[in-house]
Design a protein around this motif. Structure first.
Motif, PDB file in Angstrom:
ATOM      1  N   ARG A 207       6.613  -1.529   8.357  1.00  0.00           N
ATOM      2  CA  ARG A 207       5.839  -2.302   9.335  1.00  0.00           C
ATOM      3  C   ARG A 207       6.523  -3.661   9.499  1.00  0.00           C
ATOM      4  O   ARG A 207       7.255  -4.094   8.575  1.00  0.00           O
TER       5      ARG A 207
ATOM      6  N   ARG B 110       0.831  -1.204   0.000  1.00  0.00           N
ATOM      7  CA  ARG B 110       0.000   0.000   0.000  1.00  0.00           C
ATOM      8  C   ARG B 110       0.872   1.264   0.000  1.00  0.00           C
ATOM      9  O   ARG B 110       0.654   2.171  -0.758  1.00  0.00           O
ATOM     10  N   ILE B 111       1.877   1.269   0.857  1.00  0.00           N
ATOM     11  CA  ILE B 111       2.771   2.432   0.925  1.00  0.00           C
ATOM     12  C   ILE B 111       4.187   1.985   0.545  1.00  0.00           C
ATOM     13  O   ILE B 111       4.733   1.048   1.138  1.00  0.00           O
TER      14      ILE B 111
ATOM     15  N   GLY C 166       8.722   9.201  10.046  1.00  0.00           N
ATOM     16  CA  GLY C 166       7.756   8.132   9.729  1.00  0.00           C
ATOM     17  C   GLY C 166       8.213   6.863  10.387  1.00  0.00           C
ATOM     18  O   GLY C 166       9.421   6.618  10.521  1.00  0.00           O
ATOM     19  N   ARG C 167       7.250   6.084  10.829  1.00  0.00           N
ATOM     20  CA  ARG C 167       7.589   4.862  11.561  1.00  0.00           C
ATOM     21  C   ARG C 167       6.536   3.803  11.306  1.00  0.00           C
ATOM     22  O   ARG C 167       5.346   4.038  11.497  1.00  0.00           O
ATOM     23  N   GLY C 168       6.993   2.649  10.835  1.00  0.00           N
ATOM     24  CA  GLY C 168       6.140   1.469  10.814  1.00  0.00           C
ATOM     25  C   GLY C 168       4.970   1.478   9.861  1.00  0.00           C
ATOM     26  O   GLY C 168       4.048   0.687  10.019  1.00  0.00           O
ATOM     27  N   THR C 169       4.988   2.376   8.868  1.00  0.00           N
ATOM     28  CA  THR C 169       3.812   2.436   7.991  1.00  0.00           C
ATOM     29  C   THR C 169       4.058   1.806   6.621  1.00  0.00           C
ATOM     30  O   THR C 169       3.110   1.370   5.969  1.00  0.00           O
ATOM     31  N   ALA C 170       5.304   1.768   6.182  1.00  0.00           N
ATOM     32  CA  ALA C 170       5.574   1.329   4.806  1.00  0.00           C
ATOM     33  C   ALA C 170       5.467  -0.188   4.669  1.00  0.00           C
ATOM     34  O   ALA C 170       5.820  -0.948   5.579  1.00  0.00           O
ATOM     35  N   ASP C 171       4.970  -0.614   3.510  1.00  0.00           N
ATOM     36  CA  ASP C 171       4.904  -2.051   3.208  1.00  0.00           C
ATOM     37  C   ASP C 171       6.121  -2.475   2.376  1.00  0.00           C
ATOM     38  O   ASP C 171       6.455  -3.649   2.324  1.00  0.00           O
TER      39      ASP C 171
END
Ligand SMILES: C[S@@+](CC[C@H](N)C(=O)[O-])C[C@H]1O[C@@H](n2cnc3c(N)ncnc32)[C@H](O)[C@@H]1O
Length: 256
Positions: free
Chosen positions: A155, A64-65, A124-129
């Motif tokens: 993540r 998604r990201i 940014g933290r823990g959001t990217a796939d």
């Protein structure tokens, strides 16, 4: 692992003038950007990594990201934007010339955002796939910490597609290789024409070699980059030597 001097900061006060001058040698990415795509297009080894990335994308659940770190003129971003039209792709690139080329080239894609920042300044933290980083880590300050930054963005279970130049850039070897490839496809006059238009590349490759030799840019073996990735919190799923033996490709997942 060797430590790098800051890419965007000043050198140490204790260095004498010639040493300071030496350690300030880095690639001029904006100058590189002017001819980057011209030679990339004619470099089968560059194209092979693009194809590998596209094939890899088809094997995972749609991310998604996606971050493309040190995304340069946006060639990996372009593949991601095409293959994952519903995803959000963030191209992070600190060099104005590179990101400017990417912006105009990719203007038609509405799922790309641009961050004109070095990796170390991205929040940014823990959001990217998925984090993609191709041939950029070696040029960053403190690469082991930059790997931790990439882990931070992901993540748990998220993917890292990493390619990095690890060995000394042999400028003559690459020149001969590219020239013979071009000559096969375009004849002598065509090859000479492309080389003339792309002459900035040879100049920047010499700067990269100098920076590698001075320890400003990171050089590594397969084992060294593997242990740096593991220490940063990644599990390596695939590792290969690519780019005619000069680079390492690692497909990793962020450990929980
Ligand atoms: C050889 S280019 C690779 C471009 C692109 N990934 C590709 O493979 O086509 C290396 C890029 O790394 C970028 N770079 C250098 N230091 C960086 C940093 N600290 N954070 C993010 N990118 C950086 C440069 O500006 C340059 O555009």
């Amino acid at each position: 692992m060797q430590s790098n001097t800051p890419a965007y900061g000043s050198g140490s006060d204790s260095l004498d003038t010639s040493e300071t001058a030496n350690r300030s040698v880095r690639a001029d990415w904006s100058a590189y950007a002017t001819a980057y795509d011209l030679l990339s297009e004619h470099n089968p080894e560059y194209q092979a990594i693009l194809h590998d990335f596209e094939a890899f994308l088809a094997t995972i659940e749609t991310p998604r990201i996606i971050y493309d770190i040190g995304g340069g003129t946006g060639n990996y971003t372009e593949i991601a934007a095409r293959a994952c039209p519903e995803s959000e792709i963030r191209l992070a690139e600190p060099d104005a010339g590179m990101i400017g080329t990417a912006r105009s080239k990719l203007a038609a894609h509405k799922n790309i955002s641009y961050e004109a920042l070095p990796l170390e300044n991205i929040v940014g933290r823990g959001t990217a796939d998925l984090v993609v980083c191709v041939h950029a880590l070696y040029a960053m300050p403190a690469p082991e910490q930059r790997l931790e930054d990439m882990r931070r963005l992901l993540r748990p279970g998220g993917w890292l597609y990493l390619v990095d130049l690890g060995r000394h850039m042999n400028v003559a070897d690459w020149r001969d290789y590219l020239f013979s490839q071009l000559k096969k496809k375009q004849g002598l006059a065509g090859a000479l024409g492309v080389f003339w238009q792309g002459r900035e590349i040879a100049k920047q490759n010499k700067a990269i070699l100098k920076a590698q030799k001075n320890g400003v840019y990171w050089t590594h073996t397969e084992a060294q980059i593997a242990s740096a990735a593991t220490a940063a919190g990644f599990e390596i799923q695939r590792q290969e030597v690519v780019y005619r033996g000069y680079s390492d490709l690692l497909v990793c997942q962020a450990k929980p």
